[in-house]
Design a protein around this motif. Structure first.
Motif, PDB file in Angstrom:
ATOM      1  N   GLN A  50       2.847  29.497 -68.417  1.00  0.00           N
ATOM      2  CA  GLN A  50       1.649  28.676 -68.570  1.00  0.00           C
ATOM      3  C   GLN A  50       1.418  28.330 -70.043  1.00  0.00           C
ATOM      4  N   THR A 110       3.913  25.698 -71.079  1.00  0.00           N
ATOM      5  CA  THR A 110       3.519  24.383 -70.573  1.00  0.00           C
ATOM      6  C   THR A 110       2.479  23.755 -71.493  1.00  0.00           C
ATOM      7  N   GLN A 121      -3.143  15.250 -69.882  1.00  0.00           N
ATOM      8  CA  GLN A 121      -2.464  16.274 -69.075  1.00  0.00           C
ATOM      9  C   GLN A 121      -2.789  17.675 -69.571  1.00  0.00           C
ATOM     10  N   THR A 175      -4.500  20.443 -67.297  1.00  0.00           N
ATOM     11  CA  THR A 175      -3.811  21.721 -67.100  1.00  0.00           C
ATOM     12  C   THR A 175      -4.730  22.884 -67.440  1.00  0.00           C
ATOM     13  N   SER A 203      -7.016  23.342 -64.630  1.00  0.00           N
ATOM     14  CA  SER A 203      -6.385  23.979 -63.470  1.00  0.00           C
ATOM     15  C   SER A 203      -6.186  25.479 -63.694  1.00  0.00           C
ATOM     16  N   TYR A 204      -5.938  25.890 -64.929  1.00  0.00           N
ATOM     17  CA  TYR A 204      -5.757  27.306 -65.242  1.00  0.00           C
ATOM     18  C   TYR A 204      -7.088  28.056 -65.278  1.00  0.00           C
TER      19      TYR A 204
END
Length: 130
Positions: A33, A36, A83, A87, A90-91
């Protein structure tokens, strides 16, 4: 809403997301993660990776960092910032960018409107990747 206002909101949201990662959740995220986020952060700040693939004698984390950044090749800085924000959301679903969900919509619109711009979205600290 003007493109300049949208870019300003994107910049503020991106900086807030990077700060949130660094100060609040980096220790809760997996190495994948964090990598990313690192790749998206570098793309958002600098654009396409200018470096050649690291050699075999480089530490594995150097190759991993290079790979995630190289994987983002072709995204505009604004697209990468959007993005990155998505992200982070989403985390950590409890985190919202400044201005709430309307900022996410505005950020997406700003990215589409400014895909060719070369200005970096923010001056935030990169997420820690060990």
């Amino acid at each position: 809403m003007s493109a300049q206002t949208q870019n300003s909101q994107l910049t503020m949201s991106f900086a807030s997301a990077a700060k949130h990662v660094q100060k609040e959740i980096s220790d809760k995220l997996s190495e994948d993660q964090l990598l990313t986020l690192y790749g998206l952060y570098k793309q958002a700040m600098m654009g396409d990776c200018p470096f050649q693939r690291p050699g075999k004698d480089e530490p594995p984390n150097i190759l991993a960092r290079w790979k995630v950044w190289a994987d983002a090749k072709g995204l505009s800085k604004q697209q990468a910032a959007v993005q990155y924000i998505a992200t982070v959301m989403s985390y950590d679903p409890a985190w919202q960018p400044p201005g709430g969900s309307s900022v996410s919509s505005s950020a997406a619109a700003a990215a589409a409107a400014s895909a060719s711009s070369e200005d970096p979205p923010a001056g935030a600290a990169a997420p820690a990747v060990t």
